[in-house]
Design a protein around this motif. Structure first.
Motif, mmCIF file in Angstrom:
data_model
loop_
_atom_site.group_PDB
_atom_site.id
_atom_site.type_symbol
_atom_site.label_atom_id
_atom_site.label_comp_id
_atom_site.label_asym_id
_atom_site.label_seq_id
_atom_site.Cartn_x
_atom_site.Cartn_y
_atom_site.Cartn_z
ATOM 1 N N GLY A 109 11.898 93.930 -17.889
ATOM 2 C CA GLY A 109 13.277 92.851 -17.637
ATOM 3 C C GLY A 109 12.932 91.210 -17.705
ATOM 4 O O GLY A 109 13.650 90.623 -17.124
ATOM 5 N N GLN A 110 11.624 90.923 -18.584
ATOM 6 C CA GLN A 110 11.238 89.721 -18.520
ATOM 7 C C GLN A 110 11.323 89.170 -20.317
ATOM 8 O O GLN A 110 12.022 89.967 -20.351
ATOM 9 C CB GLN A 110 9.694 89.391 -18.521
ATOM 10 N N ALA A 111 11.314 88.453 -20.608
ATOM 11 C CA ALA A 111 11.888 87.731 -21.602
ATOM 12 C C ALA A 111 11.414 86.268 -22.337
ATOM 13 O O ALA A 111 10.932 85.366 -21.040
ATOM 14 C CB ALA A 111 13.430 87.666 -22.256
ATOM 15 N N ILE A 112 10.781 86.253 -23.242
ATOM 16 C CA ILE A 112 9.732 84.591 -24.196
ATOM 17 C C ILE A 112 11.629 84.261 -24.394
ATOM 18 O O ILE A 112 11.895 85.216 -25.608
ATOM 19 C CB ILE A 112 8.586 85.245 -24.872
ATOM 20 N N ASN A 113 11.371 83.374 -24.204
ATOM 21 C CA ASN A 113 13.101 82.350 -24.855
ATOM 22 C C ASN A 113 12.812 80.709 -25.548
ATOM 23 O O ASN A 113 12.215 80.352 -25.079
ATOM 24 C CB ASN A 113 14.049 82.114 -23.608
ATOM 25 N N LEU A 114 13.669 81.272 -26.671
ATOM 26 C CA LEU A 114 13.113 79.709 -27.031
ATOM 27 C C LEU A 114 14.367 78.842 -27.236
ATOM 28 O O LEU A 114 15.489 78.733 -26.841
ATOM 29 C CB LEU A 114 12.821 79.556 -28.840
ATOM 30 N N CYS A 115 14.057 77.372 -27.214
ATOM 31 C CA CYS A 115 15.203 76.251 -26.968
ATOM 32 C C CYS A 115 16.561 76.491 -28.010
ATOM 33 O O CYS A 115 16.032 77.074 -29.715
ATOM 34 C CB CYS A 115 14.650 74.757 -26.735
ATOM 35 N N GLU A 116 16.935 75.991 -28.213
ATOM 36 C CA GLU A 116 18.920 75.431 -28.875
ATOM 37 C C GLU A 116 18.114 74.261 -30.244
ATOM 38 O O GLU A 116 18.372 75.184 -31.365
ATOM 39 C CB GLU A 116 19.711 74.451 -28.670
ATOM 40 N N PRO A 117 16.849 73.286 -30.245
ATOM 41 C CA PRO A 117 16.791 73.092 -31.438
ATOM 42 C C PRO A 117 16.154 73.918 -32.255
ATOM 43 O O PRO A 117 16.313 74.001 -33.432
ATOM 44 C CB PRO A 117 15.891 71.689 -30.772
ATOM 45 N N LEU A 118 14.841 74.263 -31.599
ATOM 46 C CA LEU A 118 14.423 75.396 -32.600
ATOM 47 C C LEU A 118 15.352 76.628 -33.758
ATOM 48 O O LEU A 118 15.150 77.243 -34.819
ATOM 49 C CB LEU A 118 12.834 75.972 -31.298
ATOM 50 N N ARG A 119 16.091 76.731 -32.080
ATOM 51 C CA ARG A 119 17.379 77.769 -33.222
ATOM 52 C C ARG A 119 17.932 76.945 -34.390
ATOM 53 O O ARG A 119 18.252 77.450 -35.494
ATOM 54 C CB ARG A 119 18.374 78.053 -31.920
ATOM 55 N N ARG A 120 18.257 75.790 -34.377
ATOM 56 C CA ARG A 120 19.040 74.944 -35.132
ATOM 57 C C ARG A 120 17.938 74.890 -36.911
ATOM 58 O O ARG A 120 18.508 74.839 -37.712
ATOM 59 C CB ARG A 120 19.609 73.887 -34.345
ATOM 60 N N ALA A 121 16.913 74.953 -35.745
ATOM 61 C CA ALA A 121 16.464 74.282 -37.331
ATOM 62 C C ALA A 121 15.666 76.220 -37.945
ATOM 63 O O ALA A 121 14.552 75.717 -38.590
ATOM 64 C CB ALA A 121 14.533 73.830 -36.137
ATOM 65 N N GLY A 122 16.145 76.856 -37.761
ATOM 66 C CA GLY A 122 15.674 78.192 -38.223
ATOM 67 C C GLY A 122 14.564 79.329 -37.286
ATOM 68 O O GLY A 122 14.067 80.426 -37.771
ATOM 69 N N VAL A 123 13.808 78.634 -36.350
ATOM 70 C CA VAL A 123 12.839 79.376 -35.525
ATOM 71 C C VAL A 123 13.513 80.173 -35.525
ATOM 72 O O VAL A 123 13.063 80.067 -33.616
ATOM 73 C CB VAL A 123 12.109 78.170 -34.959
ATOM 74 N N THR A 124 13.805 81.606 -35.778
ATOM 75 C CA THR A 124 13.866 82.534 -35.105
ATOM 76 C C THR A 124 13.792 84.246 -34.591
ATOM 77 O O THR A 124 14.523 84.965 -34.670
ATOM 78 C CB THR A 124 16.414 82.615 -35.365
ATOM 79 N N ASN A 125 12.515 84.120 -35.640
ATOM 80 C CA ASN A 125 11.947 85.104 -35.388
ATOM 81 C C ASN A 125 9.983 84.383 -35.573
ATOM 82 O O ASN A 125 9.986 83.822 -35.384
ATOM 83 C CB ASN A 125 11.933 85.813 -37.059
ATOM 84 N N ALA A 126 9.183 85.442 -35.417
ATOM 85 C CA ALA A 126 7.469 85.429 -34.867
ATOM 86 C C ALA A 126 6.804 84.571 -36.667
ATOM 87 O O ALA A 126 6.534 83.312 -36.118
ATOM 88 C CB ALA A 126 7.181 86.701 -34.999
#
Length: 407
Positions: A109-126
């Motif tokens: 039930g826990q999670a590692i989350n990244l910010c929206e600017p990283l998503r927009r930069a394509g940092v969406t996987n390990a």
């Protein structure tokens, strides 16, 4: 909430004679997290009274404050991070206080989350995160909830398994879980590891996305526990047993059906408990995930409060695992007597008495075997060897032998 009267057997209530609780009113600390649910249900839905207890819920604002109030006696018992209890017992970051784990409260039930600017930069996987970390420039900043807590250990383990040194290649800071989304929104952190509902809230508010869940790292991993000081458990053994029984019944009730889970989610969303939108609590409470990247799934290893007693059993091997990670990351400078420390902390006999009185099966052996996402098997059999088997670590004395370098 669904009526709970049919789920209790009042004939089991120990409210008189030598089994009566020595302390009838218990101050019970909790953090505003989805996995505090069994304590909230036990306190508010009639599970404690048959055992002669009144549970006074005390919401806390930080794990450090919760620890301090347990140590001082202001709190009798509390919803606590597994690793936090061990850190307090061992005196990591402060004076040692002998601690006691009465039972497990949940798994997953826990999670590692990244910010929206990283998503927009394509940092969406390990792989993309590794590439981002290796670029020249300012280090990324990740938040976790307590230095010896579960979230620090999940974050460190996940980063290190992908070749990112969590103590050297990124910055980390400690934040209370309820502050994570606010710091993500303001750009003060690039990501965080915390429990629900805060990862789901970041997704709902389009402030971030879930890169990995903790159950992806370790399916059915240990997470929160019902903890008190050893002094409390020894001074009030009947109270500790009665409290364990009440929370066990509440845990079993929550897991009994999706209807019960939905009712519990509605209850804990209230202002006096989590004070968070039901939309950020209920789906993941039911195992329904959306990661904020367009992927939705029903998780095979959702937040579990009972699971036939597997989630509530205070497995010695679970506690020992956290000590191996303390050793790995330099929080422990020498190997402790891993098994002996775990036996000191875990109140196995008290748990067995409480569980068996409720017809809950207790495993014959207090050790279990698990396979983590990097292929490593943990069974508690060689903690010192396990601690030194990782190529990414913090302590010179832990440089793996050639035969041990398995990561």
């Amino acid at each position: 909430m669904t009526d709970t009267s049919c789920t209790r057997n009042d004939n089991l209530a120990w409210v008189a004679g030598s089994d009566a609780p020595e302390k009838g009113r218990v101050n019970l600390g909790f953090m505003p997290l989805s996995d505090a649910a069994s304590l909230i249900v036990a306190a508010t839905q009639g599970f404690a009274q048959p055992y002669g207890l009144t549970l006074e819920l005390k919401r806390q604002t930080s794990w450090a404050g919760l620890r301090d109030r347990l140590q001082s006696g202001e709190l009798d018992a509390a919803h606590a991070l597994y690793g936090q209890v061990y850190g307090t017992h061992l005196g990591l970051g402060g004076a040692p206080t002998e601690m006691a784990i009465l039972m497990g409260l949940c798994q997953n039930g826990q999670a590692i989350n990244l910010c929206e600017p990283l998503r927009r930069a394509g940092v969406t996987n390990a792989d993309a995160l590794v590439a981002q970390v290796r670029q020249r420039g300012a280090k990324l900043t990740f938040a976790q909830t307590f230095p010896t807590g579960t979230h620090a250990m999940w974050l460190n383990y996940w980063l290190a398994a992908h070749g990112i040194h969590p103590l050297e290649e990124v910055n980390t800071l400690v934040l209370p879980p309820a502050q994570m989304v606010r710091h993500l929104r303001s750009g003060q952190i690039d990501g965080f590891c915390a429990g629900g509902p805060w990862g789901a809230l970041a997704v709902d508010e389009k402030q971030g996305f879930t890169l990995a869940t903790s159950q992806m790292i370790w399916p059915d991993h240990p997470e929160k526990v019902l903890a008190c000081t050893r002094a409390f458990a020894e001074r009030y053994p009947n109270t500790a047993r009665a409290l364990t029984m009440a929370v066990l019944e509440a845990s079993r009730f929550i897991d009994a059906s999706d209807e019960n889970r939905r009712g519990t989610a509605r209850l804990i969303s209230g202002g006096e408990y989590l004070d968070a939108p039901l939309s950020a609590i209920e789906p993941r409470f039911l195992g329904l995930y959306e990661d904020g990247l367009g992927y939705a799934w029903r998780d095979a290893h959702p937040l579990r409060f009972f699971a036939g007693g597997e989630a509530t059993m205070p497995w010695l091997s679970d506690g020992i695992w956290f000590m191996t990670q303390f050793r790995r990351w330099g929080l422990l400078k020498e190997d402790p007597d891993y098994l002996e420390v775990a036996r000191q902390v875990h109140q196995l006999e008290g748990y067995r008495e409480a569980a068996e009185a409720l017809g809950i099966e207790v495993p014959a052996r207090p050790m279990r075997s698990s396979r983590l996402f990097d292929g490593r098997v943990w069974d508690g059999s060689d903690p010192a060897g396990y601690a030194r088997s990782f190529a990414v670590h913090a302590h010179p004395s832990l440089t793996p032998l050639a035969a041990d370098a398995r990561s």
